[in-house]
Design a protein around this motif. Sequence first.
Motif, short mmCIF file in Angstrom:
data_model
loop_
_atom_site.label_atom_id
_atom_site.label_comp_id
_atom_site.label_asym_id
_atom_site.label_seq_id
_atom_site.Cartn_x
_atom_site.Cartn_y
_atom_site.Cartn_z
N VAL A 55 0.72 -1.24 0.14
CA VAL A 55 0.03 -0.07 0.03
C VAL A 55 0.78 1.19 -0.05
N PRO A 56 0.96 1.94 -1.01
CA PRO A 56 1.70 3.23 -1.22
C PRO A 56 1.31 4.31 -0.44
N ALA A 57 1.21 4.27 0.73
CA ALA A 57 0.47 5.44 1.61
C ALA A 57 1.11 6.70 1.35
N HIS A 58 2.53 6.99 0.94
CA HIS A 58 3.23 8.02 0.73
C HIS A 58 2.50 8.97 -0.29
N ARG A 59 1.84 8.28 -1.27
CA ARG A 59 0.97 8.95 -2.37
C ARG A 59 -0.15 9.59 -1.94
N VAL A 60 -0.77 9.62 -0.45
CA VAL A 60 -1.97 10.05 -0.25
C VAL A 60 -1.57 11.30 0.63
N VAL A 61 -2.07 12.60 0.32
CA VAL A 61 -1.76 13.68 1.04
C VAL A 61 -3.04 14.66 1.24
N ASN A 62 -2.92 15.83 1.82
CA ASN A 62 -4.04 16.42 2.10
C ASN A 62 -4.19 17.05 0.81
N ARG A 63 -5.51 17.77 0.61
CA ARG A 63 -6.11 18.42 -0.75
C ARG A 63 -5.15 19.44 -1.29
N GLU A 64 -4.18 19.98 -0.51
CA GLU A 64 -3.24 20.97 -0.98
C GLU A 64 -1.83 20.42 -1.49
#
Length: 111
Positions: A55-64
Amino acid sequence: MAKQYSFFEDVYEVVKLIPKGRATSYGLIANYLGTKLSARMVGWAMNAAHGLPDVPAHRVVNREGLLTGKVHFGSPSRMQELLEAEGLTVVEDKIQHFKEIVWDPMKELEN
């Protein structure tokens, strides 16, 4: 006995589809899963994903494009290092040109 529904598992299945060099937001994943107001729950799923190597969690960030989950990567710079290894530029904990590289599952996965 039927398998119990797991929101976290649904989140992980979407995150696994994010291509290298792209990123998405908690809210875009929540919207895709039909729970537009559950961005925070997507964040909880990402916090719990760090023991899952696929699961490449590093690719999920906030909307900005801010690396709000970086504290869950073991070292303060690890999330940035992973993104930069995929060709993204991060300055002051923010993905540069986020709007150009954002991966929106509603658009990318439409049939």
